[in-house]
Design a protein around this motif. Structure first.
Motif, PDB file in Angstrom:
ATOM      1  N   ASN A 239      45.607  43.982  39.030  1.00 28.24           N
ATOM      2  CA  ASN A 239      46.298  45.189  38.232  1.00 28.24           C
ATOM      3  C   ASN A 239      46.115  45.154  36.766  1.00 28.24           C
ATOM      4  OD1 ASN A 239      46.547  46.068  41.006  1.00 28.24           O
ATOM      5  ND2 ASN A 239      48.750  45.211  41.043  1.00 28.24           N
ATOM      6  N   ASN A 240      46.307  44.165  36.100  1.00 35.92           N
ATOM      7  CA  ASN A 240      46.455  43.901  34.841  1.00 35.92           C
ATOM      8  C   ASN A 240      45.262  43.382  33.991  1.00 35.92           C
ATOM      9  OD1 ASN A 240      49.230  44.442  34.841  1.00 35.92           O
ATOM     10  ND2 ASN A 240      49.784  42.396  35.233  1.00 35.92           N
ATOM     11  N   ILE A 241      44.129  43.289  34.809  1.00 32.16           N
ATOM     12  CA  ILE A 241      43.111  42.831  34.107  1.00 32.16           C
ATOM     13  C   ILE A 241      42.344  44.057  33.354  1.00 32.16           C
ATOM     14  CG2 ILE A 241      41.326  43.180  36.021  1.00 32.16           C
ATOM     15  CD1 ILE A 241      41.174  40.267  33.253  1.00 32.16           C
TER      16      ILE A 241
ATOM     17  N   LEU B 206      41.338  43.940  29.394  1.00 35.66           N
ATOM     18  CA  LEU B 206      40.017  44.317  28.957  1.00 35.66           C
ATOM     19  C   LEU B 206      39.947  45.357  28.014  1.00 35.66           C
ATOM     20  CD1 LEU B 206      37.120  43.705  29.313  1.00 35.66           C
ATOM     21  CD2 LEU B 206      36.995  45.177  31.416  1.00 35.66           C
ATOM     22  N   LYS B 207      40.790  46.501  28.401  1.00 31.03           N
ATOM     23  CA  LYS B 207      40.972  47.605  27.265  1.00 31.03           C
ATOM     24  C   LYS B 207      41.462  47.010  25.848  1.00 31.03           C
ATOM     25  CE  LYS B 207      42.885  51.968  26.377  1.00 31.03           C
ATOM     26  NZ  LYS B 207      43.690  53.199  26.968  1.00 31.03           N
ATOM     27  N   LYS B 208      42.411  46.351  25.794  1.00 36.12           N
ATOM     28  CA  LYS B 208      42.891  45.736  24.601  1.00 36.12           C
ATOM     29  C   LYS B 208      41.928  44.613  23.724  1.00 36.12           C
ATOM     30  CE  LYS B 208      47.372  46.882  24.613  1.00 36.12           C
ATOM     31  NZ  LYS B 208      47.902  47.605  23.560  1.00 36.12           N
ATOM     32  N   LEU B 209      41.210  43.934  25.014  1.00 40.87           N
ATOM     33  CA  LEU B 209      40.276  43.141  24.242  1.00 40.87           C
ATOM     34  C   LEU B 209      38.971  43.916  23.468  1.00 40.87           C
ATOM     35  CD1 LEU B 209      38.758  40.527  23.995  1.00 40.87           C
ATOM     36  CD2 LEU B 209      37.924  40.629  26.149  1.00 40.87           C
TER      37      LEU B 209
ATOM     38  N   LEU C  42      38.995  50.388  34.330  1.00 40.80           N
ATOM     39  CA  LEU C  42      39.812  50.539  32.980  1.00 40.80           C
ATOM     40  C   LEU C  42      40.758  51.567  32.924  1.00 40.80           C
ATOM     41  CD1 LEU C  42      36.710  50.171  30.353  1.00 40.80           C
ATOM     42  CD2 LEU C  42      38.681  48.994  30.674  1.00 40.80           C
ATOM     43  N   PRO C  43      41.857  51.446  32.198  1.00 42.54           N
ATOM     44  CA  PRO C  43      42.786  52.507  32.434  1.00 42.54           C
ATOM     45  C   PRO C  43      42.443  53.581  31.406  1.00 42.54           C
ATOM     46  CG  PRO C  43      43.542  50.764  30.934  1.00 42.54           C
ATOM     47  CD  PRO C  43      42.214  50.194  31.787  1.00 42.54           C
ATOM     48  N   GLU C  44      42.969  54.870  31.568  1.00 40.75           N
ATOM     49  CA  GLU C  44      42.564  56.177  30.696  1.00 40.75           C
ATOM     50  C   GLU C  44      43.262  55.659  29.379  1.00 40.75           C
ATOM     51  OE1 GLU C  44      40.844  58.923  31.439  1.00 40.75           O
ATOM     52  OE2 GLU C  44      40.355  58.172  33.407  1.00 40.75           O
TER      53      GLU C  44
END
Length: 139
Positions: free
Chosen positions: A10-12, A16-19, A137-139
């Motif tokens: 759930n957190n990857i 990934l977005k932060k990375l 990826l989150p929006e």
């Protein structure tokens, strides 16, 4: 920076977005199939991670490009992660550096210093043991 993330599926996407954002700030992003191919051919040892969006297109050329990039990465021990949406990846990366390029392939090059974000992604990836899931990826 990423210590608040637990290592689960759930957190990857958030990690990934932060990375992606951090790597772009650091100038470690290579975008586009041809640009990525040049880096992969000339200096694959500088690449930390390859991101490929899931393509719903039936364009066989794009599919072939993705398969070739993916195969080259696997052959050179470069981790490959598929993301669920080209649009989401574009939204994260749109900026002056990438405008006008196709964001159909993204390479993240090695950090000059240790990065907890990179470590988080690598630790998560190693837990998957050679599976290639599609990351949401989150929006």
């Amino acid at each position: 920076m990423f210590c608040f993330f637990s290592r689960n599926v759930n957190n990857i996407g958030f990690a990934l977005k932060k990375l992606l954002v951090k790597a772009q700030e650091d100038g470690r992003i290579v975008v586009g199939v041809y640009e990525c191919a040049q880096i992969l051919q000339n200096s694959p040892e500088t690449v930390r991670l390859c991101l490929l969006p899931e393509m719903a297109e039936t364009d066989v050329t794009v599919q072939i490009h993705h398969k070739l990039v993916e195969a080259f990465c696997w052959e050179n021990d470069i981790e490959v992660v598929k993301v669920d949406s080209l649009k989401k990846m574009e939204k994260v990366l749109i900026g002056e550096e990438v405008e006008g390029n196709g964001i159909d392939c993204v390479l993240i090059q090695n950090a000059k210093t240790d990065s907890s974000a990179d470590d988080f992604i690598n630790n998560y990836y190693s837990m998957l043991s050679n599976q290639c899931p599609v990351i949401d990826l989150p929006e």
